[in-house]
Scaffold this motif. Structure first.
Motif, PDB file in Angstrom:
ATOM      1  N   GLU A 121       0.835  -1.204   0.000  1.00 16.99           N
ATOM      2  CA  GLU A 121       0.000   0.000   0.000  1.00 16.99           C
ATOM      3  C   GLU A 121       0.872   1.257   0.000  1.00 16.99           C
ATOM      4  O   GLU A 121       0.583   2.223  -0.692  1.00 16.99           O
ATOM      5  CB  GLU A 121      -0.966   0.005   1.196  1.00 16.99           C
ATOM      6  N   SER A 122       1.937   1.235   0.781  1.00 14.69           N
ATOM      7  CA  SER A 122       2.868   2.366   0.819  1.00 14.69           C
ATOM      8  C   SER A 122       3.539   2.555  -0.538  1.00 14.69           C
ATOM      9  O   SER A 122       3.716   3.680  -1.011  1.00 14.69           O
ATOM     10  CB  SER A 122       3.923   2.151   1.909  1.00 14.69           C
ATOM     11  N   TYR A 123       3.925   1.449  -1.164  1.00 14.66           N
ATOM     12  CA  TYR A 123       4.553   1.522  -2.483  1.00 14.66           C
ATOM     13  C   TYR A 123       3.598   2.141  -3.502  1.00 14.66           C
ATOM     14  O   TYR A 123       3.982   3.014  -4.278  1.00 14.66           O
ATOM     15  CB  TYR A 123       5.010   0.133  -2.937  1.00 14.66           C
ATOM     16  N   LYS A 124       2.334   1.730  -3.491  1.00 18.09           N
ATOM     17  CA  LYS A 124       1.342   2.299  -4.421  1.00 18.09           C
ATOM     18  C   LYS A 124       1.163   3.787  -4.178  1.00 18.09           C
ATOM     19  O   LYS A 124       1.040   4.566  -5.126  1.00 18.09           O
ATOM     20  CB  LYS A 124       0.008   1.572  -4.280  1.00 18.09           C
ATOM     21  N   LYS A 125       1.157   4.187  -2.922  1.00 16.84           N
ATOM     22  CA  LYS A 125       1.039   5.611  -2.593  1.00 16.84           C
ATOM     23  C   LYS A 125       2.246   6.373  -3.136  1.00 16.84           C
ATOM     24  O   LYS A 125       2.099   7.428  -3.751  1.00 16.84           O
ATOM     25  CB  LYS A 125       0.926   5.783  -1.077  1.00 16.84           C
ATOM     26  N   PHE A 126       3.448   5.817  -2.933  1.00 20.02           N
ATOM     27  CA  PHE A 126       4.676   6.436  -3.427  1.00 20.02           C
ATOM     28  C   PHE A 126       4.625   6.587  -4.948  1.00 20.02           C
ATOM     29  O   PHE A 126       4.928   7.651  -5.489  1.00 20.02           O
ATOM     30  CB  PHE A 126       5.869   5.573  -3.004  1.00 20.02           C
ATOM     31  N   PRO A 163       7.649   3.694   8.215  1.00 25.12           N
ATOM     32  CA  PRO A 163       9.092   3.522   8.383  1.00 25.12           C
ATOM     33  C   PRO A 163       9.648   2.272   7.687  1.00 25.12           C
ATOM     34  O   PRO A 163      10.769   2.289   7.190  1.00 25.12           O
ATOM     35  CB  PRO A 163       9.286   3.419   9.901  1.00 25.12           C
ATOM     36  N   LEU A 164       8.862   1.191   7.630  1.00 27.42           N
ATOM     37  CA  LEU A 164       9.331  -0.020   6.954  1.00 27.42           C
ATOM     38  C   LEU A 164       9.502   0.202   5.457  1.00 27.42           C
ATOM     39  O   LEU A 164      10.389  -0.382   4.836  1.00 27.42           O
ATOM     40  CB  LEU A 164       8.377  -1.182   7.215  1.00 27.42           C
ATOM     41  N   PHE A 165       8.667   1.059   4.873  1.00 33.37           N
ATOM     42  CA  PHE A 165       8.810   1.376   3.456  1.00 33.37           C
ATOM     43  C   PHE A 165      10.126   2.125   3.221  1.00 33.37           C
ATOM     44  O   PHE A 165      10.828   1.863   2.242  1.00 33.37           O
ATOM     45  CB  PHE A 165       7.617   2.191   2.957  1.00 33.37           C
ATOM     46  N   GLY A 166      10.476   3.026   4.120  1.00 34.84           N
ATOM     47  CA  GLY A 166      11.758   3.727   4.004  1.00 34.84           C
ATOM     48  C   GLY A 166      12.921   2.763   4.047  1.00 34.84           C
ATOM     49  O   GLY A 166      13.864   2.859   3.252  1.00 34.84           O
ATOM     50  N   GLN A 167      12.852   1.798   4.965  1.00 33.93           N
ATOM     51  CA  GLN A 167      13.910   0.781   5.050  1.00 33.93           C
ATOM     52  C   GLN A 167      13.979  -0.038   3.765  1.00 33.93           C
ATOM     53  O   GLN A 167      15.065  -0.368   3.282  1.00 33.93           O
ATOM     54  CB  GLN A 167      13.658  -0.135   6.241  1.00 33.93           C
ATOM     55  N   ALA A 168      12.811  -0.347   3.199  1.00 34.72           N
ATOM     56  CA  ALA A 168      12.779  -1.128   1.959  1.00 34.72           C
ATOM     57  C   ALA A 168      13.403  -0.342   0.804  1.00 34.72           C
ATOM     58  O   ALA A 168      14.099  -0.918  -0.036  1.00 34.72           O
ATOM     59  CB  ALA A 168      11.347  -1.530   1.620  1.00 34.72           C
ATOM     60  N   LEU A 169      13.176   0.976   0.754  1.00 36.95           N
ATOM     61  CA  LEU A 169      13.798   1.784  -0.304  1.00 36.95           C
ATOM     62  C   LEU A 169      15.315   1.710  -0.218  1.00 36.95           C
ATOM     63  O   LEU A 169      15.990   1.559  -1.248  1.00 36.95           O
ATOM     64  CB  LEU A 169      13.336   3.238  -0.217  1.00 36.95           C
TER      65      LEU A 169
END
Length: 191
Positions: A121-126, A163-169
């Motif tokens: 969901e975070s990726y889609k938002k990004f 925050p997990l999305f930031g770590q994934a980036l």
């Protein structure tokens, strides 16, 4: 929400106030300063990579800034926040081209790592924040303990509170899912 918007405005001012330091690095014809100021902190240039498309065209140059220089994937991933991924487009890119590039990296990342539904969901938002970029446009991704702030030409265009999305980036940039080994090694600072 207001806090995130104010942070974006303050951050844009802080980025514009950044000045080149002692040992700037040039890659793809773009000079990246040795330091980058964000949230009142001075980050240090870890490395710069140039993403080449179709083995012919330099697409963008990306610099990674960290609180302290780190030379391994593990050290970069575990470094404290904030972290900054700063890119300069060497050629114009359509929104479709940008989303395609991120999709390729995301697919490779999810094949090697576990992508959780909330990260999807975070990726889609990004992805929804990505628009076409002119040649020499800048894109700044600030990763902190609350998530990701995205700026284009020092103007806030969105944030993802995950925050997990930031770590994934960061993992997708310096881990095995990076677009190419030479790009990853350059950003790690080893080549």
């Amino acid at each position: 929400m207001l806090r995130a918007m104010l942070a974006g405005v303050c951050l844009a001012g802080a980025i514009m106030a950044s000045t080149p330091a002692r040992a700037d690095v040039t890659a793809g014809g773009v000079t990246f300063p040795d330091t980058f100021n964000v949230y009142g902190k001075t980050l240090h240039l870890n490395g710069v990579g140039v993403r080449v498309f179709y083995h012919l065209v330099d697409g963008y140059a990306t610099a990674l800034y960290l609180p302290e220089v780190a030379r391994t994937t593990e050290a970069i991933e575990s470094a404290p926040n904030p972290k900054v991924i700063y890119s300069v487009f060497l050629h114009g890119a359509s929104a479709e081209r940008m989303r395609s590039e991120y999709d390729t990296i995301h697919t490779a990342f999810c094949a090697k790592e576990t992508c959780h539904p909330e990260q999807e969901e975070s990726y889609k938002k990004f992805l929804g924040y990505l628009t076409a970029a002119d040649s020499h446009a800048t894109q700044t991704i600030v990763i902190d303990d609350t998530g990701v702030l995205l700026l284009r030409n020092n103007v806030r265009i969105g944030n993802v509170n995950d925050p997990l999305f930031g770590q994934a980036l960061i993992k997708s940039l310096v881990g095995p899912a990076s677009p190419t080994e030479s790009y990853r090694n350059a950003i790690i600072g080893g080549g």
